[in-house]
Each structure stands twice: as C-alpha cells, then as structure tokens.
Design an enzyme around this catalytic site. Structure first.
Site, PDB file in Angstrom:
ATOM      1  N   ILE A 116     -16.493  10.397-103.774  1.00 52.40           N
ATOM      2  CA  ILE A 116     -17.042   9.671-102.638  1.00 52.40           C
ATOM      3  C   ILE A 116     -15.854   9.403-101.725  1.00 52.40           C
ATOM      4  CG2 ILE A 116     -18.245   7.604-101.866  1.00 52.40           C
ATOM      5  CD1 ILE A 116     -19.071   7.168-104.797  1.00 52.40           C
ATOM      6  N   GLN A 174      -4.759  11.457 -97.446  1.00 49.24           N
ATOM      7  CA  GLN A 174      -5.824  11.196 -98.406  1.00 49.24           C
ATOM      8  C   GLN A 174      -5.235  10.499 -99.635  1.00 49.24           C
ATOM      9  OE1 GLN A 174      -6.669  15.461 -98.645  1.00 49.24           O
ATOM     10  NE2 GLN A 174      -8.801  14.964 -98.189  1.00 49.24           N
ATOM     11  N   VAL A 210     -12.806   8.308-106.108  1.00 50.15           N
ATOM     12  CA  VAL A 210     -12.954   7.732-104.777  1.00 50.15           C
ATOM     13  C   VAL A 210     -11.803   8.264-103.927  1.00 50.15           C
ATOM     14  CG1 VAL A 210     -12.941   5.574-103.458  1.00 50.15           C
ATOM     15  CG2 VAL A 210     -14.012   5.646-105.726  1.00 50.15           C
ATOM     16  N   GLU A 211     -12.110   8.611-102.687  1.00 52.62           N
ATOM     17  CA  GLU A 211     -11.080   9.024-101.726  1.00 52.62           C
ATOM     18  C   GLU A 211     -11.096   8.047-100.565  1.00 52.62           C
ATOM     19  OE1 GLU A 211     -10.163  12.520 -98.401  1.00 52.62           O
ATOM     20  OE2 GLU A 211     -11.998  12.618 -99.586  1.00 52.62           O
ATOM     21  N   LEU A 212      -9.917   7.646-100.117  1.00 47.47           N
ATOM     22  CA  LEU A 212      -9.770   6.910 -98.874  1.00 47.47           C
ATOM     23  C   LEU A 212      -8.893   7.763 -97.980  1.00 47.47           C
ATOM     24  CD1 LEU A 212      -9.192   3.279-100.188  1.00 47.47           C
ATOM     25  CD2 LEU A 212     -11.310   4.331 -99.441  1.00 47.47           C
TER      26      LEU A 212
END
Length: 190
Positions: A91, A126, A137-139
């Site tokens: 996500i 990333q 989880v990716e931010l």
C-alpha cells in the site's frame, strides 16, 4: 493524480476513488496502534452488526479496515517475516517530507528500505516497511513524477531501438503497450 481523470472508456464503471483497504491481522490492537502511531490514522465507528473482531481507521481520505484472524498463519506458509522488497505487494501513501518519515521510523526502531526513482530529472524518494502482520507500506513523494497519459507518449516501434531515433517521453513498458494497441487497431481496420 487528481488532475488526470481516465473515465472516458466505454463501459467504465462510475468509480469515484479508493474507499478503503481491508487487512487481515493477528491482533486488532497491535495493528490499530501501528496505523495510529506510525501513519496517523484515527479509529472511527464501525457498524455494530459485525459479528467478528475488527476496527476501522480513517485519515487522508482513505479507510483501513482491520479484520482480526489470529490464525492468519494458516493461510500463509511463511511464518517468519519476509524481507522488505519494494517489488512486493504494498500500500503506498503520498507524503510531503520523506526525511521526517525516515527520522520517525528510526526513532521507533523500525526496519525499512529506501529507493530512489528518477525519470527525466524528476526524483521520487520511497520508504518501504512492514506493519505488524508483514503487509508492506510505502511512503513516497510520488507527486514529483508527472502523470502522462499513454496517449500522449511518442510511439517508437521496437525495431527503432536498432535505429537512432528521437528520445521518447515514455519507457519500455509504455512503448510496448502502445505498440500492442497500434497492432490491435491495425487488425480492426482490415
């Protein structure tokens, strides 16, 4: 992404946006704490008619629905945590300060992996990490790369890779998709 709407396809459904993501978790409590403390989601009321343990969280226009299943390992043969792999299912959330994200993850003692995507001078940072159940989880600051519809990409047939030609605004996959579309259009026209 909001500036590009691709809803002009014949037969497209009247979709508006992503509403929520549902995740199975071993412990609703542990997962709630993670999504609250790490990502800033807030618990919201969920329908009382549900007959299973779970929680709903909301922020940033997105919902996360947690569904408790303590025997989640029965569905996955890998019980130990997988390595953090940016090419795995995940996500992704857009963020404005990747440096702050990194400092917070370090302060919390969380493992993470970083990556850098570059395209025509644009850079996207990333950060990938796992939640308590191993979901990745990716931010990122993905808004740094403009959204360009494939229809505006200059088409270069694969043969042109052997011939010097003008640089394309799109990459290999986009060119392959445009070539496939062109071939389909040729088949339809004859």
């Amino acid at each position: 992404m909001d500036s590009l709407e691709v809803n002009n396809f014949e037969g497209a459904l009247p979709l508006l946006s992503l509403n929520h993501v549902s995740l199975l978790c071993r412990s609703v409590w542990d997962s709630m704490r993670f999504y609250e403390q790490v990502l800033g989601f807030a618990p919201i009321k969920r329908p009382s008619s549900f007959k299973f343990n779970g929680a709903w969280l909301y922020n940033y226009g997105i919902g996360i629905h947690l569904i408790e299943n303590p025997s989640i390992d029965d569905f996955d043969t890998i019980v130990e945590p997988r390595p953090i792999n940016p090419k795995d299912n995940h996500i992704s959330f857009q963020c404005t300060d990747v440096g702050l994200v990194l400092r917070r993850l370090e302060d919390m003692g969380m493992k993470y992996v970083t990556a850098l995507v570059e395209d025509e001078g644009n850079k996207v940072e990333q950060v990938f990490f796992h939640d308590p159940d191993g979901y990745m989880v990716e931010l990122c600051n993905c808004e740094n790369i403009p959204i360009i519809p494939l229809s505006s990409c200059s088409f270069k047939p694969r043969l042109s890779s052997f011939i010097k030609s003008a640089a394309s605004k799109c990459g290999f996959m986009e060119n392959a998709m445009m070539e496939s579309l062109s071939m389909e259009m040729l088949n339809i026209s004859f």
